[in-house]
Motif scaffolding. Structure first.
Motif, short mmCIF file in Angstrom:
data_model
loop_
_atom_site.label_atom_id
_atom_site.label_comp_id
_atom_site.label_asym_id
_atom_site.label_seq_id
_atom_site.Cartn_x
_atom_site.Cartn_y
_atom_site.Cartn_z
N ALA A 159 36.79 140.25 -37.52
CA ALA A 159 37.78 139.80 -38.35
C ALA A 159 38.71 138.71 -37.74
CB ALA A 159 38.79 140.99 -38.46
N LEU A 160 38.89 138.84 -36.31
CA LEU A 160 39.50 137.62 -35.76
C LEU A 160 38.63 136.28 -35.75
CD1 LEU A 160 42.05 136.88 -34.14
CD2 LEU A 160 40.81 137.55 -31.85
N SER A 161 37.40 136.53 -35.30
CA SER A 161 36.43 135.31 -35.60
C SER A 161 36.57 134.56 -36.91
CB SER A 161 34.98 135.97 -35.20
OG SER A 161 34.12 134.73 -35.24
N GLY A 162 36.48 135.54 -38.00
CA GLY A 162 36.49 134.88 -39.37
C GLY A 162 37.65 134.11 -39.70
N VAL A 163 38.92 134.47 -39.29
CA VAL A 163 39.84 133.82 -39.63
C VAL A 163 40.12 132.69 -38.60
CG1 VAL A 163 42.61 133.97 -39.28
CG2 VAL A 163 41.27 135.89 -40.21
N ALA A 164 39.73 132.73 -37.51
CA ALA A 164 39.80 131.59 -36.49
C ALA A 164 38.70 130.68 -37.18
CB ALA A 164 39.49 132.06 -35.09
N GLU A 203 47.42 128.63 -36.17
CA GLU A 203 46.85 128.94 -34.88
C GLU A 203 47.64 130.08 -33.90
OE1 GLU A 203 44.66 126.48 -31.43
OE2 GLU A 203 46.02 125.34 -32.48
N LYS A 204 48.92 129.58 -34.04
CA LYS A 204 49.73 130.59 -33.49
C LYS A 204 49.78 132.03 -33.98
CE LYS A 204 53.65 127.28 -32.06
NZ LYS A 204 54.95 126.66 -32.51
N ALA A 205 49.54 132.07 -34.98
CA ALA A 205 49.59 133.49 -35.60
C ALA A 205 48.16 134.17 -35.33
CB ALA A 205 49.42 133.48 -37.16
N ILE A 206 47.15 133.53 -35.17
CA ILE A 206 45.65 133.85 -34.76
C ILE A 206 45.80 134.33 -33.29
CG2 ILE A 206 43.28 133.47 -34.20
CD1 ILE A 206 43.58 131.79 -36.90
N HIS A 239 34.83 133.14 -24.75
CA HIS A 239 34.40 132.41 -25.88
C HIS A 239 35.32 131.91 -26.77
CE1 HIS A 239 30.41 134.05 -24.79
NE2 HIS A 239 31.03 135.05 -24.90
N PRO A 240 35.18 131.01 -27.50
CA PRO A 240 36.08 130.44 -28.63
C PRO A 240 36.38 131.54 -29.61
CG PRO A 240 34.44 128.75 -28.33
CD PRO A 240 33.83 129.91 -27.57
N MET A 241 37.44 131.64 -30.06
CA MET A 241 37.77 132.60 -31.09
C MET A 241 36.99 132.58 -32.37
SD MET A 241 41.78 133.35 -31.16
CE MET A 241 42.43 131.77 -30.93
N HIS A 242 36.62 131.28 -32.74
CA HIS A 242 35.79 131.29 -33.84
C HIS A 242 34.28 131.43 -33.51
CE1 HIS A 242 35.65 127.22 -32.17
NE2 HIS A 242 34.42 127.00 -32.89
N HIS A 243 33.92 132.00 -32.62
CA HIS A 243 32.61 132.13 -32.08
C HIS A 243 32.54 133.61 -31.76
CE1 HIS A 243 30.70 128.01 -31.29
NE2 HIS A 243 31.45 128.16 -32.64
N LEU A 244 33.65 134.54 -31.83
CA LEU A 244 33.46 135.81 -31.18
C LEU A 244 32.59 136.79 -32.19
CD1 LEU A 244 37.28 136.72 -30.84
CD2 LEU A 244 35.33 136.19 -28.99
N TYR A 245 31.90 136.32 -33.38
CA TYR A 245 31.08 137.15 -33.92
C TYR A 245 29.88 137.10 -33.50
CZ TYR A 245 29.32 132.55 -35.91
OH TYR A 245 28.71 131.22 -35.76
#
Length: 121
Positions: A51-56, A11-14, A34-40
């Protein structure tokens, strides 16, 4: 099960990656809303958002899985405790019934002895 420390590190890396992307101004302007995992889901999602959304999202799924495993473990532990309490209650009930039978038999014996003693007098 993934170690809690590894999830925290991930999580720190993301978050660090998100900050770097923001500094480089390659994320959507409203990415912070928006939450990082919903950026897509953003209509203006950039490739960096994706890319960030996929990893998150992968991290988010790992966290959900960990929570589910912890709940399952807690449920198993509670079920085990319930079974132990039920077994203990059954044992106590058995012992109580056994004691009641002994006391009843002893009472009957004393009553017969008293009756015999009265007849002898």
């Amino acid at each position: 099960m993934v170690e809690e420390g590894k999830l925290v590190e991930a999580e720190k890396a993301i978050v660090s990656a998100k900050k770097a992307y923001q500094k480089a101004q390659v994320l959507s302007p409203n990415a912070d809303d928006h939450p990082m995992h919903h950026l897509y889901k953003l209509p203006t999602a950039t490739t960096h958002d994706l890319a960030l959304s996929g990893v998150a999202d992968t991290l988010h799924q790992a966290k959900l899985e960990q929570v589910k495993k912890e709940r399952d473990e807690q449920s198993r532990h509670e079920a085990q405790q319930d079974a132990q309490r039920a077994a203990k209650a059954d044992q106590e009930k058995f012992e109580r019934q056994k004691l009641e039978k002994i006391q009843a038999a002893h009472g009957n014996f004393n009553a017969k002895r008293l009756e015999t003693a009265k007849k002898e007098q």
